[in-house]
Scaffold this motif. Structure first.
Motif, short mmCIF file in Angstrom:
data_model
loop_
_atom_site.label_atom_id
_atom_site.label_comp_id
_atom_site.label_asym_id
_atom_site.label_seq_id
_atom_site.Cartn_x
_atom_site.Cartn_y
_atom_site.Cartn_z
N GLY A 183 33.40 -46.28 -4.32
CA GLY A 183 34.55 -46.11 -3.43
C GLY A 183 34.56 -47.12 -2.29
N ASP A 184 33.38 -47.40 -1.74
CA ASP A 184 33.32 -48.36 -0.62
C ASP A 184 33.67 -49.76 -1.09
OD1 ASP A 184 32.76 -49.42 1.93
OD2 ASP A 184 30.67 -49.81 1.38
N CYS A 185 33.21 -50.09 -2.27
CA CYS A 185 33.48 -51.42 -2.82
C CYS A 185 34.98 -51.59 -3.12
CB CYS A 185 32.64 -51.59 -4.09
SG CYS A 185 32.78 -53.21 -4.82
N LEU B 86 32.31 -58.68 -0.85
CA LEU B 86 32.22 -57.47 -0.03
C LEU B 86 31.34 -56.41 -0.68
CD1 LEU B 86 36.04 -57.12 0.79
CD2 LEU B 86 34.33 -58.38 2.07
N ASP B 87 30.51 -55.76 0.14
CA ASP B 87 29.67 -54.65 -0.33
C ASP B 87 28.73 -55.08 -1.47
OD1 ASP B 87 28.88 -51.92 -0.06
OD2 ASP B 87 30.08 -51.37 -1.80
N CYS B 88 28.40 -56.35 -1.53
CA CYS B 88 27.64 -56.86 -2.66
C CYS B 88 26.31 -57.44 -2.15
CB CYS B 88 28.46 -57.94 -3.36
SG CYS B 88 27.69 -58.51 -4.87
N ASP C 175 28.57 -57.33 4.26
CA ASP C 175 27.83 -56.28 3.54
C ASP C 175 26.98 -55.44 4.50
OD1 ASP C 175 26.89 -54.83 1.36
OD2 ASP C 175 25.19 -56.19 1.04
N HIS C 176 26.52 -54.31 3.97
CA HIS C 176 25.66 -53.42 4.77
C HIS C 176 24.38 -53.05 4.02
CE1 HIS C 176 26.92 -49.37 2.89
NE2 HIS C 176 27.46 -50.29 2.17
N HIS C 177 24.07 -53.75 2.92
CA HIS C 177 22.82 -53.45 2.20
C HIS C 177 21.65 -54.17 2.86
CE1 HIS C 177 25.79 -52.41 -0.94
NE2 HIS C 177 24.91 -51.46 -1.21
N ILE C 178 20.61 -53.44 3.15
CA ILE C 178 19.46 -54.02 3.86
C ILE C 178 18.78 -55.10 3.02
CG2 ILE C 178 17.73 -52.31 3.12
CD1 ILE C 178 16.90 -52.33 6.20
N SER D 148 29.17 -48.47 6.01
CA SER D 148 29.83 -48.92 4.80
C SER D 148 30.35 -50.34 5.01
CB SER D 148 31.03 -48.00 4.52
OG SER D 148 31.83 -47.88 5.69
N ALA D 149 30.62 -51.01 3.92
CA ALA D 149 31.28 -52.32 4.02
C ALA D 149 32.66 -52.14 4.63
CB ALA D 149 31.37 -52.98 2.65
N SER D 150 33.29 -51.01 4.32
CA SER D 150 34.64 -50.75 4.84
C SER D 150 34.64 -50.68 6.36
CB SER D 150 35.19 -49.45 4.24
OG SER D 150 35.28 -49.56 2.84
N CYS E 297 33.55 -42.29 1.13
CA CYS E 297 32.66 -42.31 -0.04
C CYS E 297 31.23 -42.66 0.34
CB CYS E 297 33.18 -43.28 -1.09
SG CYS E 297 34.66 -42.67 -1.89
N ASP E 298 31.04 -43.63 1.22
CA ASP E 298 29.67 -44.05 1.56
C ASP E 298 29.00 -43.13 2.59
OD1 ASP E 298 29.39 -46.10 -0.24
OD2 ASP E 298 28.79 -47.59 1.25
N THR E 299 29.79 -42.30 3.26
CA THR E 299 29.19 -41.38 4.24
C THR E 299 29.17 -39.94 3.73
OG1 THR E 299 31.32 -40.94 5.31
CG2 THR E 299 29.99 -42.73 6.24
MN LIG Z 1 28.79 -49.68 0.36
#
Ligand SMILES: [Mn+2]
Length: 320
Positions: free
Chosen positions: A26-28, A84-86, A109-112, A129-131, A157-159
């Motif tokens: 959903g975030d993507c 995005l979100d990748c 992005d928000h992935h560590i 989230s990326a959003s 979706c991400d929360t």
């Molecule tokens: Mn995400």
């Protein structure tokens, strides 16, 4: 959060390609469509293309989801590529060649784990989230109701509907601003997060009915076979969210959901509430994920897997 305006990023670009990760969530989908809508609404003179792998059915109602494309063999070169979100380049999957061809690339992005694979990288691991990051890069006044819907869905979706610990005061604030754009937020949340079709309800019921408690009620486990799936007409995607339903059982710290795949492999899904590190356990089987949500796929008998998993959980409990 210091991120330049999206308007600045795209200023010198006539053609923009937007893409997210393979098997988009959903975030993507939300962040990619939000950017697509923002650009096409505010910059009609620019060309914008959005590339995603299969968009899950539940997100296809989002504004301009029908504009999502699969890259063909010969795609036009983009002046700017927005990933995005990748978390890494390979996860762009079929959009990777478009990324490699683009004159300039930006990653949001928000992935560590994201090491920054683009020319410019805006990675905020603390963002929900990326959003949420995309929202920060937009001019609030230029966000339409359509763009707001996409952003809201991505954040929801991400929360887990503003529930997971990645939710911050700022996330809630942004939720409020997006509500102010006139979106139908109760309906959106229901559609993307809670609603299940009848088959999904039936397979959830079957899973709960077959579940048992282990380790004095600390763990819960259930197993769905191909025979169960066939009988109820369910497909793999119908099992999404089931392990979380198991996890929210009172007194349970760890939930184990096993399901038999068509080729006989067993897919393991693990969730924990507060302290069991399920990523560590999944790693024993070559799997991965986060401390509270992880999984793996194995070729073992379900009863063997279950007793091994219970043993691994018991060992972690003793270390507590
Ligand atoms: Mn995400």
């Amino acid at each position: 959060m210091m991120i330049p305006l999206l308007d600045e990023m795209i200023r010198d670009a006539d053609s923009i390609a937007v893409a997210g990760h393979i098997r988009p969530d959903g975030d993507c989908v939300g962040s990619c469509l939000a950017v697509y809508n923002y650009i096409t609404e505010n910059y009609p003179q620019k060309t914008c293309r959005v590339y995603l792998d299969h968009v899950p059915e539940r997100f296809r109602f989002l504004p301009h989801a029908d504009q999502v494309k699969h890259p063909g063999k010969k795609e036009k070169q983009a002046d700017l590529f927005l990933a995005l979100d990748c978390a890494d380049r390979a996860r762009l999957d079929s959009a990777e060649p478009v990324f490699l061809e683009a004159k300039k690339t930006v990653c949001i992005d928000h992935h560590i784990s994201n090491e920054g694979f683009a020319d410019e990288n805006y990675i905020f691991p603390d963002a929900s989230s990326a959003s949420q990051i995309v929202f920060e890069a937009m001019q609030t006044d230029a966000i339409s109701k359509e763009t707001a819907e996409c952003l809201y869905v991505g954040i929801v979706c991400d929360t887990g509907v503003f529930q997971y610990s990645c939710t911050s005061a700022r996330t809630m604030e942004i939720g409020g601003i997006l509500m102010g754009k006139g979106i139908n937020y109760p309906r959106l949340v229901d559609r993307v997060f809670f609603e299940k079709n009848f088959t999904q309800k039936k397979i959830l019921g079957r899973t709960l009915e077959k579940s048992s408690l282990y380790l004095n009620g600390h763990a819960i486990a259930s197993y769905i076979t191909q025979a169960d799936m066939k009988e109820l007409g369910a497909i793999g995607a119908d099992l999404d969210g089931i392990v979380s339903e198991l996890r929210s059982t009172k007194g349970v710290e760890t939930a184990i959901f096993l399901h038999e795949e068509k080729n006989g492999d067993i897919k393991i899904s693990l969730r924990s509430a507060e302290y069991i590190d399920v990523a560590k356990i999944a790693a024993n089987y070559g799997g991965g994920g986060h401390a509270r949500a992880a999984g793996a796929t194995v070729k073992l008998a379900p009863d063997v897997i279950l007793s091994e998993l219970c043993e691994a959980i018991r060992q972690q409990m003793e270390q507590e």
